[in-house]
Design a protein around this motif. Structure first.
Motif, PDB file in Angstrom:
ATOM      1  N   HIS A 130      54.145  14.395  55.356  1.00  0.00           N
ATOM      2  CA  HIS A 130      53.719  15.314  56.415  1.00  0.00           C
ATOM      3  C   HIS A 130      52.386  15.940  56.041  1.00  0.00           C
ATOM      4  CE1 HIS A 130      55.809  17.840  53.444  1.00  0.00           C
ATOM      5  NE2 HIS A 130      54.813  18.678  53.691  1.00  0.00           N
TER       6      HIS A 130
ATOM      7  N   THR B 124      53.242  23.608  54.625  1.00  0.00           N
ATOM      8  CA  THR B 124      54.141  24.694  54.243  1.00  0.00           C
ATOM      9  C   THR B 124      53.537  26.099  54.392  1.00  0.00           C
ATOM     10  OG1 THR B 124      55.157  23.173  52.714  1.00  0.00           O
ATOM     11  CG2 THR B 124      55.697  25.488  52.424  1.00  0.00           C
TER      12      THR B 124
ATOM     13  N   ASP C 160      62.483  23.804  54.276  1.00  0.00           N
ATOM     14  CA  ASP C 160      61.201  23.103  54.210  1.00  0.00           C
ATOM     15  C   ASP C 160      61.369  21.645  54.616  1.00  0.00           C
ATOM     16  OD1 ASP C 160      58.524  22.146  53.053  1.00  0.00           O
ATOM     17  OD2 ASP C 160      58.548  24.270  52.517  1.00  0.00           O
ATOM     18  N   THR C 161      60.353  21.111  55.291  1.00  0.00           N
ATOM     19  CA  THR C 161      60.323  19.686  55.629  1.00  0.00           C
ATOM     20  C   THR C 161      61.574  19.268  56.401  1.00  0.00           C
ATOM     21  OG1 THR C 161      59.256  19.488  53.457  1.00  0.00           O
ATOM     22  CG2 THR C 161      59.625  17.462  54.643  1.00  0.00           C
TER      23      THR C 161
ATOM     24  N   ASP D 152      59.866  24.740  58.515  1.00  0.00           N
ATOM     25  CA  ASP D 152      58.419  24.958  58.648  1.00  0.00           C
ATOM     26  C   ASP D 152      57.717  23.787  59.329  1.00  0.00           C
ATOM     27  OD1 ASP D 152      58.816  23.306  56.440  1.00  0.00           O
ATOM     28  OD2 ASP D 152      57.294  24.272  55.197  1.00  0.00           O
ATOM     29  N   HIS D 153      58.207  22.567  59.117  1.00  0.00           N
ATOM     30  CA  HIS D 153      57.627  21.361  59.717  1.00  0.00           C
ATOM     31  C   HIS D 153      58.580  20.218  59.452  1.00  0.00           C
ATOM     32  CE1 HIS D 153      56.751  20.151  55.646  1.00  0.00           C
ATOM     33  NE2 HIS D 153      56.257  21.361  55.440  1.00  0.00           N
TER      34      HIS D 153
HETATM   35 ZN   LIG Z   1      56.746  22.694  53.985  1.00  0.00          ZN
END
Ligand SMILES: [Zn+2]
Length: 615
Positions: A271, A93, A53-54, A258-259
Motif C-alpha cells: 500500500h 499510516t 493497520d492495513t 487506516d488504509h
Molecule cells: Zn498503516
C-alpha cells in the motif's frame, strides 16, 4: 362584513393544514433533537477507538469476506452501525491516522507521508478535545511510525510507544497484537473508575504476513487474512474486559482501519502508492451504549468523519477546521445526509520517482483521480477500476475535478477567505507539493501535467520495495542484482544508488558505500534519510566534522527528526562540545519526552563540562 369575519371553508382547511404541518415539523424537530443529543450524550461515559493497520474492509467477514476472519468484530458489528463505504484520506499510516484523529485531510494538516513529517502542535486531535472535556486519555500504538515524535501523541495523558527489547535507533519497530492487548487490559484496569478515551492501534496485518498459530495453518493459503483473523482474536479480550468491568454498556466503541492493502492489484503488492479501492476502503463500526441491533449504512463516508461524530455524540462542538461531517443522522435515523458527498484521498508517494501526485475525489458512484493521465471509474459497475471512463464521461469528470479544486483551495490556508486572494509563500509551496504549478493568485493554479504518470512508474516502485525487503532479510546479492537491473532503465533515479550504498554498507565496504551515497545525493540533495546514513557512516569512521555537517543537513530538511538530534548530540559529545550536545538532546526531548537514555546523556555531558571547568 359577516362574510369577511367568517373564513371560507377552503381557508379554514388551509389554516388547519398549516397548523397540522407546523406541529408535525415541530414534533419531528423535537424528536430529532432528542435523538441527536439527549438520549446519547448522557449514555456515553467512555470512548474506545480501535485502529487496525492495513485493514482492507472486504477482508472482514462482516464486510462480506468468505472466510470467517473476524468473528469477534462481527459480534460488535451485529449490535452496532456498520459503515460499508468508508474512504481513508491517504493509504499511508501516519497521514491516515492524522486525518482519523483530527478530522482534516492531508492538504490541511500537512502530513503526507511517514517518517519525514510531523503533525503540527497547532492541529487539534480527538485526544486533546476529550482531554479538555475531562477525559483521561491513553494511546497504545504498535508501530514506530506512530511514535509520539511524529506529533500524533498530542493530547494523550499516556502514550505507549515504547517497544521492549528494540534498539532505540531502529526506525521501524512493531509489537504483536497480543502484547498490545495486554497493555490495553492493564490500562483499562487502572482507569476503570475515570471517564476515559483509549486509542488502540494494532499493526499485525501490515507486511510481512506471519500470523501465529492456529491462524497460520487455518489461513495457510492467505496469510494476510490470517493476520486480520489474529487481530480480531486480539481485540476480543479488550471487549471482554469492558464487560467484566461493567463498562461495556457505557462505552462508545469504534473499530476502524487506516488504509487497505493492494495484494497485487494494479501491480502494487502492499500500500501507499495507488489510491484504488483496495488501498483506500477501510472498515468503520460504531457501537453505541445500549444499542443491540445491527444497522448497515451504504452511503459514502470518510475517516475524517470520526472526530465530528464523536464530538456530536458527546455534545461537544468540534473544532472549526474539521472537514468531516457528523454521522449521527446515520447512527440514529435514515439516510438524511446529502448523498452528494465528495470524499478526498491522495498519494504523494509517486513523487519520489519524479512522477506526478495522485489526488482523488470519490463520490457515491464515481472516482476521479487527478494525475498526468487522469482517471475516472464507475465504482458501482467496475469495482476493479479496470476501465478508465475519462473520455466517455467528460462532464462527470469535470464536476469531480471542480470539487477537488474546491476541496484543496479550502484546505490550503491562503492569506484571505476568498480563493481570489493572494497566496503566501507557504500556501504556494503546499499547493506545489500537491502537483500544482503556481501563479500569484489561487485561481491561477494549474495542475502540472508535464511530469511522468505514476502508472508508468509502478514497476520501479515495486522493485525498490523488494530491494528494501531483501536488504532487511540480508539477501544482499539478490538485492544488488535487482538494483543493477533497474539501473538499466532508471539511471537518474537516486533511490537505486542509495540502496546500493546500503548494500555495500551491510557488506562492510564502507568506502564504496560512501561513493554510492554521494552519487545518490548528487541526484537528489534534499534527502534527509540519506544525509543521515552518510552522517552515521562518517561518525563511525571518526570523521566527526563531516558527520556534524550532514546531521545538520538532516535537521535543516526535517527539523523534527528525533534520531538525528540524538546522534548529533552523541558526536558533539565525543568531540567534547558538551554545551552543543546538551542543546540537541534537549531539543530531542522536546520532540519526544519519554527518553530516559537521553536524560542520562544530558546529565553525563553536564558532569563532564563541570569537571573540565574544575580541571
Ligand atoms: Zn498503516
Amino acid at each position: 362584513m359577516r362574510q369577511r369575519r367568517s373564513k371560507s371553508p377552503l381557508k379554514v382547511g388551509r389554516w388547519l393544514w398549516f397548523v397540522f404541518v407546523l406541529s408535525a415539523v415541530l414534533v419531528l424537530a423535537l424528536l430529532w433533537l432528542l435523538v441527536c443529543s439527549e438520549s446519547f450524550s448522557g449514555g456515553i461515559d467512555n470512548v474506545v477507538l480501535i485502529s487496525i493497520d492495513t485493514c482492507r474492509a472486504d477482508y472482514l467477514s462482516c464486510y462480506g469476506h468468505a472466510g470467517r476472519t473476524t468473528p469477534n468484530i462481527d459480534q460488535i458489528a451485529g449490535q452496532g452501525v456498520i459503515f460499508k463505504n468508508v474512504v481513508t484520506a491517504a493509504p499511508m499510516t501516519l497521514p491516515a491516522h492524522c486525518s482519523m484523529l483530527t478530522g482534516t485531510i492531508p492538504p490541511y494538516h500537512g502530513v503526507h507521508d511517514n517518517l519525514d513529517y510531523r503533525l503540527n502542535e497547532s492541529e487539534v486531535t480527538l485526544a486533546e478535545i476529550l482531554k479538555d472535556h475531562g477525559f483521561v486519555t491513553g494511546g497504545i500504538i504498535s508501530a514506530s511510525v506512530l511514535s509520539s515524535q511524529f506529533g500524533i501523541g498530542q493530547g494523550f495523558d499516556t502514550f505507549n510507544d515504547r517497544f521492549d527489547g528494540a534498539a532505540a535507533d531502529v526506525l521501524m519497530v512493531e509489537r504483536k497484537g497480543g502484547q498490545t492487548t495486554r497493555l490495553a487490559l492493564d490500562w483499562l484496569g487502572r482507569h476503570k473508575d475515570e471517564r476515559f478515551f483509549l486509542f488502540l492501534h494494532y499493526f499485525d496485518p501490515h507486511f510481512d504476513y506471519e500470523p501465529p498459530e492456529p491462524f497460520a495453518s487455518e489461513f495457510a493459503d492467505n496469510p494476510y487474512a490470517g493476520e486480520i483473523a489474529y487481530t480480531d482474536y486480539c481485540i476480543a479480550p479488550v471487549i471482554q474486559k469492558l464487560k467484566e468491568l461493567g463498562l461495556f454498556d457505557s462505552t462508545l466503541i469504534i473499530i476502524t482501519g487506516d488504509h487497505g492493502e493492494m495484494l497485487g492489484e494494479h501491480g502494487e503488492l502492499t500500500h501507499g502508492y495507488f489510491i484504488y479501492e483496495s488501498a483506500i476502503k477501510v472498515p468503520l463500526i460504531f457501537k453505541l451504549p445500549g444499542q443491540n441491533k445491527a444497522k448497515e449504512v451504504e452511503e459514502l463516508v470518510g475517516l475524517i468523519d470520526i472526530v465530528p461524530t464523536v464530538c456530536g455524540l458527546l455534545d461537544i462542538a468540534p473544532p472549526p477546521q474539521v472537514q468531516g461531517i457528523d454521522l449521527r443522522p446515520y447512527l440514529f435515523g435514515k439516510s438524511v445526509v446529502s448523498s452528494e458527498r465528495h470524499v478526498y484521498t491522495e498519494s504523494l508517494i509517486p513523487t519520489k520517482y519524479n512522477a506526478n501526485t495522485l489526488l482523488g475525489v470519490v463520490s457515491d458512484k464515481l472516482k476521479y483521480i487527478q494525475t498526468t493521465r487522469p482517471e475516472l471509474y464507475d465504482l458501482a459497475d467496475d469495482r476493479q477500476e479496470s476501465e478508465n471512463l475519462i473520455s466517455q464521461l467528460p462532464q462527470q469528470a469535470r464536476i469531480l475535478q471542480d470539487s477537488l479544486r474546491q476541496i484543496l483551495e479550502e484546505s490550503v490556508p491562503t492569506s484571505g477567505p476568498s480563493s481570489k486572494t493572494l497566496l503566501d509563500e507557504q500556501a504556494r509551496k503546499r499547493l506545489e507539493s500537491l502537483g500544482y504549478v503556481s501563479g500569484k493568485v489561487a485561481e491561477e493554479f494549474r495542475f502540472d501535467e508535464s511530469k511522468k504518470d505514476p502508472k508508468d512508474m509502478i514497476d520501479l516502485h515495486v522493485s525498490v520495495e523488494k530491494v528494501h525487503h531483501l536488504i532487511a532479510q540480508k539477501e544482499l546479492a539478490e538485492a544488488r542484482e535487482l538494483c543493477q537491473e533497474m539501473l538499466l532503465q532508471h539511471r537518474d533515479y537516486y533511490g537505486l544508488y542509495r540502496h546500493l550504498g546500503r548494500i555495500c554498507f551491510e557488506e562492510g565496504d564502507k568506502q564504496k558505500a560512501q561513493v554510492y551515497m554521494r552519487q545518490s545525493l548528487k541526484l537528489n540533495p534534499e534527502q534527509p534519510g540519506l544525509h543521515f546514513n552518510l552522517a552515521m557512516l562518517l561518525a563511525e569512521q571518526g570523521r566527526y566534522d563531516d558527520a556534524v555537517e550532514h546531521f545538520k543537513e538532516v535537521l535543516r530538511l526535517n527539523p523534527n527528526q528525533v534520531l538525528a538530534h540524538n546522534k548529533l548530540g552523541s558526536v558533539l559529545y565525543a568531540m567534547g562540545r558538551f554545551d552543543e550536545a546538551v542543546r540537541y538532546w534537549q531539543a530531542s526531548l522536546k520532540l519526544k519526552p519519554d527518553q530516559p537514555g537521553i536524560e542520562k546523556n544530558i546529565s553525563a555531558a553536564l558532569a563532564r563540562k563541570q569537571k573540565r571547568s574544575l580541571d
